[in-house]
Design a protein around this motif. Structure first.
Motif, mmCIF file in Angstrom:
data_model
loop_
_atom_site.group_PDB
_atom_site.id
_atom_site.type_symbol
_atom_site.label_atom_id
_atom_site.label_comp_id
_atom_site.label_asym_id
_atom_site.label_seq_id
_atom_site.Cartn_x
_atom_site.Cartn_y
_atom_site.Cartn_z
ATOM 1 N N LEU A 11 -23.423 82.040 30.460
ATOM 2 C CA LEU A 11 -24.100 82.396 31.550
ATOM 3 C C LEU A 11 -25.655 82.001 30.815
ATOM 4 O O LEU A 11 -26.556 81.571 31.685
ATOM 5 C CB LEU A 11 -23.900 83.476 31.902
ATOM 6 C CG LEU A 11 -22.715 83.262 32.544
ATOM 7 C CD1 LEU A 11 -22.065 84.027 33.418
ATOM 8 C CD2 LEU A 11 -23.027 81.935 34.009
ATOM 9 N N ASP A 12 -26.129 82.991 30.135
ATOM 10 C CA ASP A 12 -27.493 83.406 29.488
ATOM 11 C C ASP A 12 -28.114 81.878 29.082
ATOM 12 O O ASP A 12 -29.206 81.336 29.328
ATOM 13 C CB ASP A 12 -27.282 84.390 28.292
ATOM 14 C CG ASP A 12 -28.993 84.464 28.086
ATOM 15 O OD1 ASP A 12 -29.906 84.747 29.428
ATOM 16 O OD2 ASP A 12 -29.382 85.458 27.371
ATOM 17 N N LEU A 44 -24.814 85.611 35.757
ATOM 18 C CA LEU A 44 -24.804 86.482 34.478
ATOM 19 C C LEU A 44 -25.348 88.235 34.475
ATOM 20 O O LEU A 44 -24.953 89.212 33.638
ATOM 21 C CB LEU A 44 -26.383 86.024 34.262
ATOM 22 C CG LEU A 44 -26.725 86.150 32.713
ATOM 23 C CD1 LEU A 44 -25.629 86.567 32.115
ATOM 24 C CD2 LEU A 44 -28.036 85.431 32.406
ATOM 25 N N VAL A 72 -21.380 86.276 28.337
ATOM 26 C CA VAL A 72 -22.564 86.350 28.365
ATOM 27 C C VAL A 72 -23.569 85.741 28.115
ATOM 28 O O VAL A 72 -24.245 85.160 28.302
ATOM 29 C CB VAL A 72 -22.712 87.957 28.198
ATOM 30 C CG1 VAL A 72 -24.535 87.973 27.916
ATOM 31 C CG2 VAL A 72 -22.372 88.527 29.820
#
Length: 659
Positions: free
Chosen positions: A182-183, A199, A179
């Motif tokens: 990807l964020d 995500l 996460v």
């Protein structure tokens, strides 16, 4: 040479040191040739790419830049000899670097290969590949027209790698760990719908369905407000599936060890700041574990270990450098280095660190001394002992002394490994190494040091072979294999397979023995041990032919056979077999003593064979002096090959000299 274009354009030599390039034009020519990917770039094209309005002497200037680059890239090339790296071909130039010498080329290969690998291997490969980036590709030449398309392509490849790495994490069941990256990725590249989908999926699989839907809503608003478009079909399907909790979105059950690894890695990354000594120590420890996996793992471990040591040394903290060096206590059984230049660099830093280390820090001092002894394998003085040549031997003895005084079993096992590596002052010392192997097994078994217990058994395989005690050697080879299977140590099989080929050669016909050695040689492919691999198969085959007195087989050995480091000592025997006796005498006359290592007796026995054939009394006398201390041994003490009992060769020498 190593070339880096994933960031500023730089070059490093084989020891990791920067190569000085004279100015921006020189670096631009080099960068343009790297971009051509080994293809020829015509001089006219270089002129057009370097200047909007070329000067009158542009072609001459390009030649000057190329000449300067050649001096920097091949500093040891003799004058007036053709360049091998930056070559002239037709009306242009090409950089004929190896496929793995340029980071961008390696990166492209990593992207390609990752799509064919299981998720765990793909994740590791892509993580390593993304670490090669030090900034935008060809940073120095962002405004150059010739670089723009390639910069765009590499940028796209990098984004693809980030997303494929995230896909691998999801496949491994490590959604929560994916996460954060990807964020950040979607924040920097908000137009990539695949990244938004990854995500959202990662959030959903982390038990955050509401956050996953919120991410897709954010993607919808961004696309509508900034681009005036709706999300594509894939994002729309994903949103629908998230709302109804579609079964296919549930993570596939992953290996729990993978989940634990990913969770621990994420925790470490968040808790331990980058650019700290702790990270360097952790890197060295991880490389120690990686080294025993063999193949690419062993080669990568050596390279990353050196990088960690150099980085620690540059920080100027002697105690940190000592810990980073000493933590890599990987057992060593073979007495030829896999990378001599790298080992010399490590030994230099270790010796420098010893001088700066506080006197009270005895454990770290012993580890540095043991490292010097192990990494100086093959460095014992041959005929003319010197201060430099004796230092590793003294280091081994001093490390053993400290380890015994501190009553530290792991440190003692490491120190005894150094003593073993420096136990080849002369022939005939198998009994001394027998005692070392026996003690290493005892210390390691009591303290559950599996890799050192294996080392002790492999030393005992060698020493039992030196006494032609194959029954005893069998027992130690079986013990080593059992430990290797229990603790997942694949490299052990290389040595036990070679021993069993030797065992076969001692009891069967020539054809069966040849087949056994061919099978043993296959275990070296991809094992990551060039110090063992180079020349060992033809040397083993030659040993067979000599024991079987098969001159025809020796004469039939191909002229282009790669004998690795053994060529000069086998050359006289090959010449004798081909009937070139005058050349054999000349080769014997110019011969130096072989290195004092596991093949010392074997190589002198091969030399003795040629000396007897051409009646070279001086060479026979030298061989007799060196072989006499091993009169009670065979030349099979390496545990890999044998040319028969030393006593037989000594008797042959005595007979020839008495005629």
């Amino acid at each position: 040479m190593r070339f880096q274009v994933l960031g500023p354009v730089t070059v490093h030599d084989d020891l990791g040191g920067p190569v000085a390039l004279r100015g921006p034009r020189y670096r631009e020519v080099l960068a343009r040739l790297i971009l051509a990917n080994r293809r020829v770039v015509p001089v006219g094209r270089l002129v057009d790419d370097l200047w909007d309005e070329p000067p009158v002497d542009a072609v001459g200037a390009v030649r000057t830049f190329v000449a300067g680059l050649r001096r920097a890239l091949e500093p040891d090339r003799p004058p007036r000899t053709p360049a091998r790296l930056l070559v002239t071909e037709g009306l242009g130039y090409a950089l004929r670097a190896e496929p793995d010498a340029v980071d961008a080329w390696r990166f492209d290969d990593a992207i390609r290969v990752s799509s064919t690998l299981p998720a765990g291997q793909a994740f590791s490969l892509l993580t390593e590949a993304l670490g090669w980036w030090r900034g935008p590709a060809y940073t120095d030449f962002a405004d150059a027209g010739w670089a723009q398309a390639e910069r765009s392509r590499l940028t796209e490849q990098r984004l693809l790698a980030v997303e494929r790495r995230a896909e691998a994490q999801l496949a491994l069941g490590a959604a929560a760990a994916a996460v954060p990256d990807l964020d950040a990725h979607v924040a920097e590249h908000p137009w990539r719908e695949d990244a938004w989908g990854l995500l959202a999926t990662a959030l959903y699989r982390s038990g955050r369905q509401a956050d996953a839907l919120a991410v897709l809503a954010r993607a919808r608003r961004m696309l509508a407000e900034d681009l005036g478009i709706d999300p594509g079909p894939a994002l729309r399907r994903l949103e629908h599936d998230l709302l109804r909790q579609a079964a296919h979105l549930d993570p596939v059950a992953a290996d729990p060890t993978v989940q634990v690894w990913e969770q621990a890695r994420a925790a470490y990354d968040s808790a331990v700041p980058p650019r700290t000594g702790t990270r360097l120590e952790s890197t060295a420890g991880l490389m120690r574990d990686l080294a025993v996996t063999g193949g690419g793992g062993l080669a990568a471990a050596r390279a990353h270990r050196l990088s960690a040591v150099v980085a620690a040394d540059e920080l100027g903290d002697a105690e940190l450098t000592a810990r980073v060096i000493g933590i890599y206590d990987v057992p060593a059984i073979w007495t030829r280095s896999d990378d001599p230049a790298q080992d010399r660099r490590l030994v230099d830093i270790a010796e420098k660190t010893l001088l700066r280390l506080p006197a009270h820090d005895e454990a770290d001092r012993a580890r540095l001394l043991a490292t010097i002894a192990v990494e100086s394998r093959g460095a014992l003085p041959v005929d003319d002992p010197t201060e430099a040549g004796l230092r590793p031997l003294r280091a081994a003895r001093r490390a053993e002394e400290i380890a015994r005084r501190l009553h530290d079993p792991a440190l003692l096992a490491f120190a005894l490994n150094g003593v073993f590596m420096q136990s080849f002052q002369r022939a005939g010392l198998a009994q001394r190494r027998e005692a070392l192997g026996t003690e290493i097994v005892a210390v390691a078994a009591t303290s559950k040091l599996a890799t050192y217990e294996v080392l002790g058994h492999l030393i005992l395989v060698q020493t039992r072979c030196a006494c032609a005690d194959y029954t005893g050697a069998d027992q130690h080879a079986d013990a080593a294999d059992a430990l290797a299977q229990r603790y997942e140590l694949p490299l052990v099989k290389v040595f036990t397979t070679w021993y069993r080929a030797l065992r076969t050669s001692a009891t069967t016909d020539l054809a069966t023995a040849e087949a056994a050695y061919e099978a043993a040689a296959a275990t070296l492919t991809g094992a990551g041990m060039p110090g063992l691999e180079q020349g060992i198969l033809p040397l083993a085959q030659l040993s067979l032919y000599l024991r079987h007195h098969d001159t025809g087989k020796i004469a039939a050995i191909a002229a282009d056979t790669d004998w690795g480091p053994y060529k000069s000592w086998v050359e006289p025997t090959l010449l004798v077999a081909r009937g070139e006796l005058a050349r054999a005498r000349e080769a014997l006359h110019n011969l130096t003593s072989p290195p004092r290592d596991l093949l010392f007796e074997a190589l002198w026995a091969i030399v003795a064979h040629a000396a007897i054939a051409v009646d070279d009394v001086e060479a026979m006398h030298r061989a007799r002096i060196h072989l006499s201390p091993a009169a009670a041994e065979t030349t099979a003490q390496s545990g890999l090959l044998s040319v028969g009992p030393v006593r037989t060769h000594l008797d042959d020498i005595d007979t020839a000299m008495s005629l």
